[in-house]
Design an enzyme around this catalytic site. Sequence first.
Site, PDB file in Angstrom:
ATOM      1  N   ARG A 129      -3.125 -11.640   3.098  1.00 13.71           N
ATOM      2  CA  ARG A 129      -4.089 -11.034   2.192  1.00 13.71           C
ATOM      3  C   ARG A 129      -5.455 -11.701   2.350  1.00 13.71           C
ATOM      4  NH1 ARG A 129       0.624 -11.923  -0.973  1.00 13.71           N
ATOM      5  NH2 ARG A 129       1.610  -9.992  -1.719  1.00 13.71           N
ATOM      6  N   LYS A 181       0.123 -14.203  -4.274  1.00 13.26           N
ATOM      7  CA  LYS A 181      -0.002 -13.748  -5.655  1.00 13.26           C
ATOM      8  C   LYS A 181       0.873 -14.593  -6.567  1.00 13.26           C
ATOM      9  CE  LYS A 181      -1.218  -8.882  -4.980  1.00 13.26           C
ATOM     10  NZ  LYS A 181      -0.820  -7.477  -5.256  1.00 13.26           N
ATOM     11  N   HIS A 190      -7.796  -5.359   3.980  1.00 11.18           N
ATOM     12  CA  HIS A 190      -6.456  -4.977   3.523  1.00 11.18           C
ATOM     13  C   HIS A 190      -5.794  -4.011   4.499  1.00 11.18           C
ATOM     14  CE1 HIS A 190      -3.357  -5.030   0.497  1.00 11.18           C
ATOM     15  NE2 HIS A 190      -3.288  -3.721   0.506  1.00 11.18           N
ATOM     16  N   ARG A 236      -4.218  -5.903   7.194  1.00  6.51           N
ATOM     17  CA  ARG A 236      -2.899  -6.390   6.749  1.00  6.51           C
ATOM     18  C   ARG A 236      -1.851  -5.305   6.970  1.00  6.51           C
ATOM     19  NH1 ARG A 236       0.243  -9.448   2.983  1.00  6.51           N
ATOM     20  NH2 ARG A 236       1.163  -8.222   1.306  1.00  6.51           N
ATOM     21  N   HIS A 261       5.923 -10.011  -0.206  1.00  6.92           N
ATOM     22  CA  HIS A 261       6.215  -9.006  -1.225  1.00  6.92           C
ATOM     23  C   HIS A 261       7.308  -9.510  -2.162  1.00  6.92           C
ATOM     24  CE1 HIS A 261       4.639  -5.485   1.458  1.00  6.92           C
ATOM     25  NE2 HIS A 261       3.679  -6.084   0.787  1.00  6.92           N
ATOM     26  N   TYR A 295       6.621   0.766   5.098  1.00  7.81           N
ATOM     27  CA  TYR A 295       6.356   0.646   6.532  1.00  7.81           C
ATOM     28  C   TYR A 295       7.456   1.284   7.371  1.00  7.81           C
ATOM     29  CZ  TYR A 295       2.679  -2.410   5.000  1.00  7.81           C
ATOM     30  OH  TYR A 295       1.567  -2.898   4.374  1.00  7.81           O
TER      31      TYR A 295
END
Length: 337
Positions: A173, A195, A266, A269, A293, A302
């Site tokens: 990120r 995160k 992004h 990414r 994630h 994906y």
Amino acid sequence: MAEYQDCPDYLKEFLFYILTIRGRSKRTVDAYYIDLRTFLRYIKCVKIIKQDPDNQDDFSKIQIKDISIEDISSITLSDVYAFLSFAANDRDNNAKTRSRKVSSIRSFFRYLTVKSNYLKTNPVENLEVPSIKKSMPRYLTLEESLELLTRIESSNYERDFCIVTLFLNCGMRLSELVGINLYDIRENTIRLLGKGNKERMIYLNDACQNAISAYLDVRTPPNNEKHRDALFLSSRGTRITPRRVEQIIADCLRQAGLEGQGYSPHKLRHTAATLMYQHGNVDIRVLKEILGHVSLSTTEIYTHVSNTQMENAAKNSPLSNVTPVKKRRAPKVSKSD
């Protein structure tokens, strides 16, 4: 927490809780604050002062500090659905934005009932999240990625090349990239702070290691002790900002003839994740760990963009070479015969 002084005490406690106990980022806490301030302004309008919330000027001036916990206890599920309707129709919030507001409201009431005992019952226990149509992530093709890497021209070439290389190979990120410190890099690994302040370690391939090494050879240590450990530095010798990285990527995309197509850090990414899945035979669970994630469902998007794999699957079917047999047809017999 000085910036939340316009909040009633129970809301300030909630924001402090998710920041310190739950370990959410300051940016996430700010988003909670904005969502819940809007929600409480609406509640004050319709339930306390009986004012039309459609007047945007008056709405933005509504103070929420005097909303008591008794006022909060009177909120019903119907009130929340009415607020979401207001958000959609009067504030033009799309489904994704309304879904975020639902998440904020649910977390807020869960805190008030379970963690703090301010309320005895949770009125939003059965609150549903608006359905969101998942869109396919935009990403560069392999050819476009190679074009991007070979067209970089900059007075800080080694730094900018390294930034693009890490984005395209590691899928990190933007916030993770600017937060990298020198001591986070150890041989062929790098530690990222994702995160919710969650740490993860990813491996660096040869391209990344070579790019980092080339950049470190020309990196000038800053005089300011505060920025001494930052990997990526601005021309002023300070830790590079997310906005500056966005500008660097925009310049690189323009040089490669890829501007105006909605690409961003992004999207790089997304590109890294897609290329890993399409060309690297990466298991979806491994990809989840690489990207940081929380849920596998986030990573599974994906699996839907790999047209190459779907095409190869069709080509490699054991029945792919079966062809129809040309049968001899009996001659037609005319009625006169």
